[in-house]
Design a protein around this motif. Structure first.
Motif, short mmCIF file in Angstrom:
data_model
loop_
_atom_site.label_atom_id
_atom_site.label_comp_id
_atom_site.label_asym_id
_atom_site.label_seq_id
_atom_site.Cartn_x
_atom_site.Cartn_y
_atom_site.Cartn_z
N HIS A 92 0.71 4.68 1.15
CA HIS A 92 -0.11 5.51 2.03
C HIS A 92 0.12 6.99 1.75
N SER B 69 -1.79 10.96 3.27
CA SER B 69 -2.90 11.66 3.90
C SER B 69 -3.60 12.57 2.90
N ALA C 221 -4.06 6.30 -3.77
CA ALA C 221 -3.40 6.22 -2.47
C ALA C 221 -4.20 5.30 -1.55
N ASN C 222 -3.47 4.59 -0.68
CA ASN C 222 -4.08 3.74 0.35
C ASN C 222 -4.83 2.54 -0.23
N LYS D 241 -4.53 -1.33 -1.55
CA LYS D 241 -3.69 -2.53 -1.49
C LYS D 241 -3.64 -3.17 -2.87
N VAL E 192 0.85 -1.19 0.00
CA VAL E 192 0.00 0.00 0.00
C VAL E 192 0.88 1.23 0.00
N THR F 148 3.55 10.56 2.89
CA THR F 148 3.61 9.37 2.04
C THR F 148 4.54 8.32 2.64
#
Length: 249
Positions: free
Chosen positions: A167, A169, A205-206, A208, A165, A231
């Motif tokens: 990641h 925000s 983003a985020n 899987k 993943v 990130t």
């Protein structure tokens, strides 16, 4: 990056220094280094074709066959190129070139060369080997310090990375651009997508996901991540062997 060539000076520097300079500094240092105009792989194909068309099958052809292999021309591609050339440059010229190409591509380690598409294989991806099933190679396409780091990742047949993943925000996510061979990409909960040269995958983003080669083909893709806040990449479990094998069914 400019190509460094010293063959001219090494062999003819004492006898013909100006010819040696033109060979090393202009032909290779300038013409061959114009990657932005024509990729090195294409330059190698053009050069090999021109030499065979002229009936030149001496050490200069062997040098350019070796360079073609390093520049990403695979064994299968070279065989097809020479077959095509035979109908235009003459069967005897092609026979001579085939014998030399077979020698070049049969050298130790040659089965791992000639892949990576336009950008070459790069170096073994040892820093991330723990997150891959099988062997992979990494070549940085963008320059150090560039705003957007871009890498060419090459997978041997059957190689794939773990579920992972990216990641963020805010912003973030990854883009994959297939440049050579055939591969797979899959997001959790969705079907696997077969990838061929020219295919583009945008991963949010985020999310899987995993990606890698098919069981029967080498595979290369460009990869870069969109800039974002906070990130990071989280590496997870390997792709299940049975689930991966079922994709080829």
């Amino acid at each position: 990056m400019p190509i460094k060539q010293t063959a001219g000076r090494d062999k003819l520097g004492g006898f013909a220094p100006e010819f040696a300079r033109l060979n090393d500094d202009v032909l290779f240092g300038e013409v061959w280094s114009r990657e932005g105009q024509l990729p090195l792989k294409f330059r190698s194909i053009v050069t090999v074709s021109a030499l065979i068309g002229k009936g030149i099958t001496d050490n200069s052809l062997k040098h350019h066959l070796e360079l073609a292999r390093k520049n990403g021309v695979s064994r299968l591609e070279m065989a097809e190129i020479l077959t095509h050339i035979a109908f235009y440059a003459g069967w005897p010229n092609a026979w001579a070139a085939f014998a030399m190409a077979a020698e070049v591509y049969d050298e130790a380690g040659a089965e791992e060369s000639g892949h990576g598409g336009l950008f070459g294989m790069g170096a073994p991806n040892d820093g991330y080997a723990q997150y891959f099933s099988g062997r992979s190679w990494l070549s940085r396409v963008s320059h150090e310090g560039d705003y957007l780091p871009i890498f060419n990742v090459t997978f041997e047949p059957g190689c794939r990375n773990n579920w992972h993943v990216h990641h963020a925000s805010s912003g973030g996510g990854q883009v994959l651009i297939c440049v050579d061979g055939e591969g797979w990409h899959q997001e959790e909960g969705g079907p696997a997508q077969r990838l061929r040269p020219g295919d583009v995958v945008e991963v949010g983003a985020n999310v899987k996901h995993w990606h890698g080669a098919t069981a029967g083909s080498w595979f290369s893709h460009l990869a870069f991540e969109h800039p974002g806040g906070d990130t990071s990449t989280e590496w997870l479990e390997p792709v299940d062997d049975q689930a991966y094998a079922a994709l080829e069914g």
